[in-house]
Design a protein around this motif. Structure first.
Motif, PDB file in Angstrom:
ATOM      1  N   HIS A   1       0.831  -1.197   0.000  1.00 57.80           N
ATOM      2  CA  HIS A   1       0.000   0.000   0.000  1.00 57.80           C
ATOM      3  C   HIS A   1       0.868   1.251   0.000  1.00 57.80           C
ATOM      4  O   HIS A   1       0.550   2.252  -0.647  1.00 57.80           O
TER       5      HIS A   1
ATOM      6  N   GLU B   1      -0.236  -8.970   2.937  1.00 60.43           N
ATOM      7  CA  GLU B   1      -0.322  -7.753   2.125  1.00 60.43           C
ATOM      8  C   GLU B   1       0.447  -7.900   0.823  1.00 60.43           C
ATOM      9  O   GLU B   1      -0.050  -7.555  -0.262  1.00 60.43           O
TER      10      GLU B   1
ATOM     11  N   ALA C   1      -9.519   2.914  -0.996  1.00 62.82           N
ATOM     12  CA  ALA C   1      -8.375   3.089  -0.100  1.00 62.82           C
ATOM     13  C   ALA C   1      -7.515   4.257  -0.508  1.00 62.82           C
ATOM     14  O   ALA C   1      -6.302   4.218  -0.410  1.00 62.82           O
TER      15      ALA C   1
ATOM     16  N   ASP D   1     -12.311 -10.671   1.311  1.00 65.34           N
ATOM     17  CA  ASP D   1     -10.870 -10.447   1.324  1.00 65.34           C
ATOM     18  C   ASP D   1     -10.091 -11.737   1.432  1.00 65.34           C
ATOM     19  O   ASP D   1      -8.947 -11.747   1.858  1.00 65.34           O
TER      20      ASP D   1
ATOM     21  N   LEU E   1      -8.993  -3.854  -1.602  1.00 65.86           N
ATOM     22  CA  LEU E   1      -9.662  -3.861  -0.302  1.00 65.86           C
ATOM     23  C   LEU E   1      -9.042  -4.915   0.616  1.00 65.86           C
ATOM     24  O   LEU E   1      -8.766  -4.655   1.797  1.00 65.86           O
ATOM     25  N   ALA E   2      -8.811  -6.115   0.080  1.00 64.93           N
ATOM     26  CA  ALA E   2      -8.183  -7.171   0.882  1.00 64.93           C
ATOM     27  C   ALA E   2      -6.773  -6.778   1.290  1.00 64.93           C
ATOM     28  O   ALA E   2      -6.353  -7.037   2.429  1.00 64.93           O
TER      29      ALA E   2
ATOM     30  N   THR F   1      -5.616  -3.721   1.722  1.00 64.13           N
ATOM     31  CA  THR F   1      -5.692  -2.675   2.733  1.00 64.13           C
ATOM     32  C   THR F   1      -6.016  -3.272   4.100  1.00 64.13           C
ATOM     33  O   THR F   1      -5.439  -2.864   5.123  1.00 64.13           O
ATOM     34  N   ARG F   2      -6.925  -4.233   4.122  1.00 61.05           N
ATOM     35  CA  ARG F   2      -7.233  -4.890   5.385  1.00 61.05           C
ATOM     36  C   ARG F   2      -6.023  -5.652   5.918  1.00 61.05           C
ATOM     37  O   ARG F   2      -5.766  -5.659   7.135  1.00 61.05           O
TER      38      ARG F   2
ATOM     39  N   SER G   1      -3.643  -3.202   7.511  1.00 60.99           N
ATOM     40  CA  SER G   1      -4.092  -2.798   8.845  1.00 60.99           C
ATOM     41  C   SER G   1      -3.874  -3.921   9.857  1.00 60.99           C
ATOM     42  O   SER G   1      -3.448  -3.679  11.000  1.00 60.99           O
ATOM     43  N   THR G   2      -4.145  -5.146   9.434  1.00 59.75           N
ATOM     44  CA  THR G   2      -3.944  -6.288  10.326  1.00 59.75           C
ATOM     45  C   THR G   2      -2.479  -6.443  10.713  1.00 59.75           C
ATOM     46  O   THR G   2      -2.149  -6.724  11.875  1.00 59.75           O
TER      47      THR G   2
END
Length: 430
Positions: free
Chosen positions: A49, A111, A143, A179, A243-244, A246-247, A250-251
């Motif tokens: 990202h 990621e 995102a 995701d 989207l996956a 970005t999640r 964050s994870t």
């Protein structure tokens, strides 16, 4: 016939004792702590990202990406060594930290995996569509990303991103995209879409452009459908996988700031200074344990259908691979297991020989083939999942079906390449 080993131990060489294992684990723990320090100093904002923001090379973002990769690499090697040589290590300590290292490595890898999967699928769409320029579409990505202008077929860098223009409303709601490759309750199956996914495989040969030579002939009706749906299919994949990703980003950030990760880091810090070996490890030989890891690898490879994989075009396996069944393909699991066992074998060789380990090009080729197999199978699953999105346009579902078939072709090509490299290993060691 007696089994042939990939790297038989030199019978003249002396025993490799637990001291070599302790030195290897200390070195990997030091690498882990060094990468962790770099990651913290650079703010921990790396990952795919951050690369999408197009920051200059050499800045903290790039350093953090490298640091996260080094963290994964060290965690994998420590975890693999604890698994292979667990009789020589304190059982309570090793069994407690090994699952934590696997959790950390898997969390940090997601990621990058999503970003690489998206690039792979968009490149394949660009290659299969046969269009020099994707149809322009307006809109923005998710995102914080923006729509990217379409590129030409000769522009490989721009070609990857040319499908990343945002889709139109004809592709239906995409905000609830899953995701993970597995289907969730929101991804209800669409019988019409599944039929188009399975039926699109028959058009793969007409859709695939020549690799070189004169310009492609006039597009057939199937090629026209693929060209129309390619941009929207790329936009759909862009939204779902971004989207996956970005999640996952964050994870990973949450994991690196959690008490669970700090406990893992404390354990690695202790490992860098003192390795909890058993009393018998000082005189024990590592070679039997490393040979057992190699035996597990050879047994797993022997269970693979290498004779079938040895055919350049494995039609029977491809027919099963193109099934619209949303479940993960059962043929892929044994190959994924061989990939993990091959990695354990490589790391066992590193632990025994340390920095003196020479690169085995045959093992390297086999590992690269299995990595390609894993990437292609996961990309095919992502394309099939995207094709099941409700209310997408028929041309979009068609393009995703051809993309799914293309990636299953890549799976069979990777199996063929592994079969060739494995046979080369047997010849080289006979």
């Amino acid at each position: 016939m007696a089994q042939q080993h990939l790297d038989p131990t030199d019978p003249v060489a002396g025993a490799v004792t637990g001291d070599a294992l302790a030195g290897y684990l200390r070195a990997q723990a030091t690498e882990f702590l060094r990468a962790l320090r770099v990651h913290r100093e650079t703010g921990g904002e790396g990952g795919a990202h951050a690369r999408a923001k197009s920051r200059p090379a050499g800045n903290g973002s790039v350093d953090s990406v490298d640091a996260a990769r080094a963290l994964r690499r060290s965690a994998r090697r420590i975890s693999a060594s604890l698994h292979t040589f667990r009789p020589l290590l304190d059982p309570d300590w090793s069994e407690a930290i090994r699952p934590e290292l696997a959790w950390l490595s898997g969390t940090l890898a997601m990621e990058h995996a999503y970003a690489a999967r998206l690039d792979r699928l968009l490149l394949a769409l660009h290659r299969l569509s046969g269009a020099p320029v994707f149809p322009a579409q307006a809109g923005t990505g998710i995102a914080g990303g923006t729509g990217i202008a379409a590129g030409t077929a000769g522009d490989s860098a721009a070609g990857v991103h040319s499908a990343r223009a945002a889709g139109t409303a004809a592709d239906g709601p995409l905000g609830a995209a899953a995701d993970s490759p597995s289907r969730t309750a929101s991804d209800a199956p669409d019988p019409a879409a599944d039929g188009r996914v399975a039926g699109a495989a028959s058009a793969l040969r007409q859709a695939a452009p020549p690799h070189a030579g004169p310009p492609a002939p006039a597009p057939t009706p199937d090629r026209g459908n693929l060209t129309v749906g390619a941009a929207k299919a790329g936009a759909l994949l862009e939204r779902q996988l971004t989207l996956a990703r970005t999640r996952a980003h964050s994870t990973a950030l949450q994991a690196l700031g959690s008490s669970r990760f700090h406990a893992v880091a404390d354990g690695i810090a202790l490992l860098a200074s003192e390795v909890p070996l058993t009393a018998a490890a000082a005189t024990a030989d590592l070679r039997p344990l490393a040979a057992a890891a190699e035996e597990r690898l050879t047994d797993a490879v022997a269970a693979l259908p290498l004779v079938t994989a040895g055919h350049p075009y494995n039609a029977e396996a491809l027919i099963h691979g193109l099934s619209p069944d949303p479940a993960p393909h059962p043929q892929d699991a044994p190959w994924h297991q061989v990939r993990l066992l091959l990695r354990l074998h490589r790391y066992a060789r590193e632990a025994m020989h340390g920095g003196d380990t020479s690169v085995d090009v045959r093992l390297l080729a086999a590992g690269q083939s299995l990595n390609r197999h894993r990437d292609a199978s996961e990309a095919a699953a992502a394309a099939a999942q995207a094709a099941r999105t409700p209310r997408i346009a028929p041309a979009t579902a068609y393009a995703l079906g051809v993309l799914h078939a293309d990636q299953r072709h890549e799976v069979e090509a990777a199996r063929f390449a592994f079969q060739q490299s494995w046979q080369m290993q047997r010849v080289g060691t006979s």
